[in-house]
Design an enzyme around this catalytic site. Structure first.
Site, PDB file in Angstrom:
ATOM      1  N   ALA A   1      37.945  19.789  32.219  1.00  0.00           N
ATOM      2  CA  ALA A   1      38.253  18.585  32.993  1.00  0.00           C
ATOM      3  C   ALA A   1      38.585  18.940  34.436  1.00  0.00           C
ATOM      4  O   ALA A   1      38.122  18.279  35.371  1.00  0.00           O
ATOM      5  CB  ALA A   1      39.410  17.823  32.352  1.00  0.00           C
ATOM      6  N   TYR A   2      39.380  19.982  34.628  1.00  0.00           N
ATOM      7  CA  TYR A   2      39.724  20.408  35.987  1.00  0.00           C
ATOM      8  C   TYR A   2      38.462  20.787  36.759  1.00  0.00           C
ATOM      9  O   TYR A   2      38.246  20.340  37.889  1.00  0.00           O
ATOM     10  CB  TYR A   2      40.698  21.580  35.933  1.00  0.00           C
ATOM     11  CG  TYR A   2      41.180  22.016  37.294  1.00  0.00           C
ATOM     12  CD1 TYR A   2      42.177  21.304  37.958  1.00  0.00           C
ATOM     13  CD2 TYR A   2      40.642  23.141  37.922  1.00  0.00           C
ATOM     14  CE1 TYR A   2      42.618  21.698  39.221  1.00  0.00           C
ATOM     15  CE2 TYR A   2      41.076  23.536  39.174  1.00  0.00           C
ATOM     16  CZ  TYR A   2      42.066  22.814  39.816  1.00  0.00           C
ATOM     17  OH  TYR A   2      42.498  23.195  41.057  1.00  0.00           O
TER      18      TYR A   2
END
Length: 246
Positions: free
Chosen positions: A152-153
């Site tokens: 996600a990052y």
């Protein structure tokens, strides 16, 4: 301050945090009036009190209505907006892709990407009124390379890079410049969100052999937020200790 640079009103999101505060301090030292935006009232008020002419605002940057209201408040308090730095963000879960939690994905995307869209849009609407502006988005080397166990990052920061390029190109014929920086791992409290193993992994990937310092990022952001940054827009500036390969 350089001879050609004039004082501006600047907003720094995540302004009480590890990258946001050093950036805000650099801008304040150059004579800009800085509005620090953060979700934590105590932290943002304490941070603003340390800087000349600064003011802290409690803002949920993932909430478009809250951002619009805060933008109006800053302009009323300080004057026309000249600079936006989007520093609010979160690493999110460190987990294998097969097990990565959907709620973790949505949280990271909301803060790291949606909020950048919301804040940049609100800022551009103000900057178009005066015809001048500097926007600096804080992305990450993970947005270029992808870090394992941080999907996600990595994806959110890749989105910030693409958003920056798109908006920068769209506004290229104005005097609004939109750029982003892509740090490698920087020594801030955000690193405390990581396991020792993941911290060692990201440090080992930096040819300089150490983590970056927040002031090193702030120095680059300060130039990108200045009038001297006049021909660079929609661009990505690495501050990665040699990690970046493109």
């Amino acid at each position: 301050m350089t001879e050609k640079e004039t004082p501006r009103v600047a907003i720094v999101t995540g302004g009480a945090g590890g990258l946001g505060f050093p950036i805000a301090a650099r801008l304040a030292a150059k004579g800009h009036k800085v509005a620090l935006w953060d979700i934590n009232r105590e932290s943002v008020e304490e941070a603003a009190a340390k800087l000349p002419g600064a003011k802290g605002y409690v803002v949920d940057v993932t909430d478009a209505a809250a951002v619009d209201a805060a933008m109006k408040e800053v302009v009323a308090d300080m004057g026309p907006l000249g600079i936006l730095v989007t520093g609010a963000g979160h690493n999110g879960p460190v987990e294998s892709f097969a097990k990565y939690p959907l709620d973790g994905w949505r949280f990271v995307m909301s803060l790291n990407l949606d909020a950048v869209f919301i804040c940049c849009q609100a800022a551009v609407r103000e900057m178009l009124k005066t015809g001048y502006g500097r926007i600096v988005n804080i992305a990450s080397i993970a947005g270029k390379e992808g870090n394992p166990n941080a999907v996600a990052y990595s994806a959110s920061k890749g989105g910030v890079i693409a958003l920056t390029k798109s908006v920068g190109k769209e506004l290229a014929t104005t005097e609004i410049r939109v750029n982003c920086v892509t740090p490698a791992a920087i020594e801030t409290e955000m690193m405390n969100q990581l396991t020792p193993e993941f911290r060692a992994y990201v440090t080992a990937k930096i040819p300089v052999g150490r983590l970056g310092q927040a002031d090193e990022v702030a120095a680059l952001v300060s130039w990108l937020a200045s009038e001297e940054c006049s021909f660079s827009t929609g661009a990505v500036f690495d501050v990665s200790g040699g990690r970046a390969t493109y």
